[in-house]
Write an enzyme that holds these catalytic residues in place. Structure first.
Site, PDB file in Angstrom:
ATOM      1  N   ARG A  30     -76.130 -34.238  14.862  1.00  0.00           N
ATOM      2  CA  ARG A  30     -75.572 -33.848  13.556  1.00  0.00           C
ATOM      3  C   ARG A  30     -74.075 -33.571  13.652  1.00  0.00           C
ATOM      4  NH1 ARG A  30     -79.236 -32.491   9.317  1.00  0.00           N
ATOM      5  NH2 ARG A  30     -81.096 -33.693   9.769  1.00  0.00           N
ATOM      6  N   TYR A 162     -93.140 -35.921   7.367  1.00  0.00           N
ATOM      7  CA  TYR A 162     -92.512 -35.984   6.033  1.00  0.00           C
ATOM      8  C   TYR A 162     -93.347 -36.847   5.087  1.00  0.00           C
ATOM      9  CZ  TYR A 162     -88.539 -33.801   8.281  1.00  0.00           C
ATOM     10  OH  TYR A 162     -87.747 -32.921   8.973  1.00  0.00           O
TER      11      TYR A 162
HETATM   12  O1  1CP Z   1     -74.284 -37.031  13.166  1.00  0.00           O
HETATM   13  C1  1CP Z   1     -75.492 -37.170  12.945  1.00  0.00           C
HETATM   14  O2  1CP Z   1     -76.378 -36.862  13.758  1.00  0.00           O
HETATM   15  C2  1CP Z   1     -75.819 -37.693  11.581  1.00  0.00           C
HETATM   16  C3  1CP Z   1     -76.914 -38.673  11.426  1.00  0.00           C
HETATM   17  C4  1CP Z   1     -78.268 -38.049  11.133  1.00  0.00           C
HETATM   18  C5  1CP Z   1     -79.367 -38.049  11.992  1.00  0.00           C
HETATM   19  C6  1CP Z   1     -79.399 -38.498  13.449  1.00  0.00           C
HETATM   20  C7  1CP Z   1     -78.710 -37.479   9.902  1.00  0.00           C
HETATM   21  C8  1CP Z   1     -77.879 -37.276   8.718  1.00  0.00           C
HETATM   22  N1  1CP Z   1     -80.045 -37.215  10.001  1.00  0.00           N
HETATM   23  C9  1CP Z   1     -80.469 -37.532  11.259  1.00  0.00           C
HETATM   24  C10 1CP Z   1     -81.827 -37.442  11.793  1.00  0.00           C
HETATM   25  C11 1CP Z   1     -82.839 -36.625  11.082  1.00  0.00           C
HETATM   26  N2  1CP Z   1     -83.109 -36.559   9.742  1.00  0.00           N
HETATM   27  C12 1CP Z   1     -83.803 -35.832  11.755  1.00  0.00           C
HETATM   28  C13 1CP Z   1     -83.932 -35.725  13.253  1.00  0.00           C
HETATM   29  C14 1CP Z   1     -82.908 -34.798  13.805  1.00  0.00           C
HETATM   30  C15 1CP Z   1     -83.185 -33.323  13.548  1.00  0.00           C
HETATM   31  O3  1CP Z   1     -84.257 -32.854  13.917  1.00  0.00           O
HETATM   32  O4  1CP Z   1     -82.279 -32.684  12.999  1.00  0.00           O
HETATM   33  C16 1CP Z   1     -84.620 -35.247  10.794  1.00  0.00           C
HETATM   34  C17 1CP Z   1     -85.773 -34.295  11.034  1.00  0.00           C
HETATM   35  C18 1CP Z   1     -84.181 -35.711   9.516  1.00  0.00           C
HETATM   36  C19 1CP Z   1     -84.764 -35.409   8.199  1.00  0.00           C
HETATM   37  C20 1CP Z   1     -83.742 -34.805   7.334  1.00  0.00           C
HETATM   38  N3  1CP Z   1     -82.807 -35.516   6.629  1.00  0.00           N
HETATM   39  C21 1CP Z   1     -83.436 -33.441   7.186  1.00  0.00           C
HETATM   40  C22 1CP Z   1     -84.150 -32.293   7.881  1.00  0.00           C
HETATM   41  C23 1CP Z   1     -85.073 -31.599   6.956  1.00  0.00           C
HETATM   42  C24 1CP Z   1     -85.940 -30.627   7.723  1.00  0.00           C
HETATM   43  O5  1CP Z   1     -87.160 -30.802   7.685  1.00  0.00           O
HETATM   44  O6  1CP Z   1     -85.404 -29.706   8.358  1.00  0.00           O
HETATM   45  C25 1CP Z   1     -82.334 -33.342   6.327  1.00  0.00           C
HETATM   46  C26 1CP Z   1     -81.677 -32.101   5.838  1.00  0.00           C
HETATM   47  C27 1CP Z   1     -81.943 -34.660   6.002  1.00  0.00           C
HETATM   48  C28 1CP Z   1     -80.763 -35.075   5.211  1.00  0.00           C
HETATM   49  C29 1CP Z   1     -79.601 -35.356   6.079  1.00  0.00           C
HETATM   50  N4  1CP Z   1     -79.601 -36.297   7.085  1.00  0.00           N
HETATM   51  C30 1CP Z   1     -78.343 -36.342   7.669  1.00  0.00           C
HETATM   52  C31 1CP Z   1     -77.524 -35.380   6.984  1.00  0.00           C
HETATM   53  C32 1CP Z   1     -76.079 -35.115   7.279  1.00  0.00           C
HETATM   54  C33 1CP Z   1     -78.328 -34.778   5.999  1.00  0.00           C
HETATM   55  C34 1CP Z   1     -77.869 -33.757   4.990  1.00  0.00           C
HETATM   56  C35 1CP Z   1     -77.525 -34.480   3.767  1.00  0.00           C
HETATM   57  C36 1CP Z   1     -76.506 -33.794   2.956  1.00  0.00           C
HETATM   58  O7  1CP Z   1     -76.791 -32.698   2.483  1.00  0.00           O
HETATM   59  O8  1CP Z   1     -75.402 -34.361   2.787  1.00  0.00           O
END
Ligand code: 1CP
Length: 353
Positions: A30, A162
């Protein structure tokens, strides 16, 4: 035109292969996200899925943390759920509250029955996700060979959590499915495995130099269920990555009790969270490189606290090749960017005496 590619001897790729490096490579899960003012500025105008579908914006937010903090690897900006609409699931992301949490995923038609599983389509990346490969090419143009690019997919269990729960709502429905309808659960994991393999192959073909599998919530399962419902699928994903020749990285949390077994799944690198001392992890899994270990919460405190813990981890990881500095889980919203910078600088300045 041939784009400049980072030498295959870049220190991040070398560390993944357990070869000696001049200094420890560091990147953070992230590393592109809401803690950065530059990311929030991009998101002020576009929705999250819209961002994930724009090659130009993907390249901009992926390269920003390299420019801002000097990380030793970039990670494709996308999400582990981007393919779900192509599989037939109605995915959206809630608006993250200002300054608070990330916008969480919602699925309006979650997978609950055998018929729901049967209706899922394995995506065709070229047709359904062309913006991902285009994003990879745009990122590599922006990176101009400075650092390698990591591609990624979600692991079957984590994506299923999910798809079945309909969002970040725990694991009870999915775990109940394992016991109430094991064949249905296997059919779901089979489709998600095929979807993961075609996506990671497409990302690597487009120019990713390493591939990480995010199985963030796998620590929910006991050993029997891991062996039955997860490991056979992860072995197939690791094999698919191995065939491409790029290093493969496994990521999970809460799995320290299974470290030796996870090190046998066929990944080159195994990530660990903060629940295990790094020296113990390296001792217990000598056949793979290790990544991770710093609790991301420490980055919410004063920068000196993060630097102290980071340097203690570098020291304890020891001089043997095969360690990649990272967090135990992603950077949290609200993390001061200067704390990230302080830890990156400290790790990059670290040398074994
Ligand atoms: O720099 C990076 O790592 C960005 C790329 C990235 C990656 C590798 C994003 C952007 N998401 C992910 C993977 C991801 N997505 C995971 C595995 C990593 C982890 O455990 O953190 C998971 C579980 C998700 C699912 C997801 N998408 C969540 C988590 C929800 C939860 O259950 O806790 C969230 C909040 C998202 C949206 C998301 N994905 C990425 C970002 C920056 C965001 C936030 C979006 C925003 O608000 O702008």
């Amino acid at each position: 035109m041939r784009l400049p590619m980072p030498a295959t001897t870049h220190r991040f790729l070398e560390a993944c292969r357990r070869r000696p490096v001049d200094r420890l490579p560091v990147w953070m899960m992230r590393q592109a996200g809401r803690y950065q003012p530059s990311y929030r500025a991009v998101r002020a105008d576009v929705g999250f899925l819209e961002l994930c579908r724009s090659p130009e914006l993907i390249a901009r937010v992926t390269c920003a943390p390299i420019d801002e903090f000097g990380f030793d690897a970039a990670i494709l900006f996308s999400d582990i759920l981007v393919h779900l609409p192509a599989m037939g699931l109605d995915l959206s992301f809630e608006k993250g509250e200002k300054g608070k949490g990330d916008g969480g995923p919602r699925i309006a038609n979650p997978v609950r029955t055998r018929a729901d599983v049967a209706a899922l389509r394995v995506p065709d990346p070229a047709r359904d996700l062309p913006y991902v490969a285009a994003g990879v090419r745009a990122i590599n143009a922006g990176l101009a060979g400075r650092v390698p690019l990591i591609g990624f997919v979600g692991g079957p269990f984590t994506v299923a959590s999910y798809a079945v729960e309909g969002g970040s709502q725990g694991f009870t429905r999915l775990k109940t499915m394992l016991y109430a309808d094991p064949d249905g659960a296997h059919a779901l994991f089979e489709k998600l495995t095929q979807a993961a393999i075609v996506q990671i192959e497409a990302q690597i073909a487009a120019g990713c130099h390493a591939a990480q599998v995010f199985e963030s919530w796998l620590g929910e399962l006991d050993r029997e269920d891991l062996e039955r419902f997860s490991f056979p699928y992860l072995v197939r994903i690791a094999e698919a990555i191995r065939r491409t020749g790029v290093p493969s990285i496994f990521f999970g949390t809460g799995l320290s009790g299974h470290l030796e077994r996870i090190a046998q799944l066929g990944f080159d690198v195994v990530s660990v969270d903060w629940r295990i001392p790094i020296d113990e992890a390296r001792r217990r899994a000598p056949g793979v490189a290790i990544q991770g270990n710093l609790d991301s919460t420490v980055l919410l405190g004063p920068p000196a606290a993060g630097v102290r813990k980071a340097l203690a981890i570098c020291e304890a990881a020891g001089p043997a090749p095969g360690y990649v500095f990272n967090l135990g889980h992603g950077i949290q919203v609200g993390t001061p960017p200067e704390n990230v910078k302080a830890v990156v600088d400290a790790v990059q300045a670290f040398r074994w005496k």
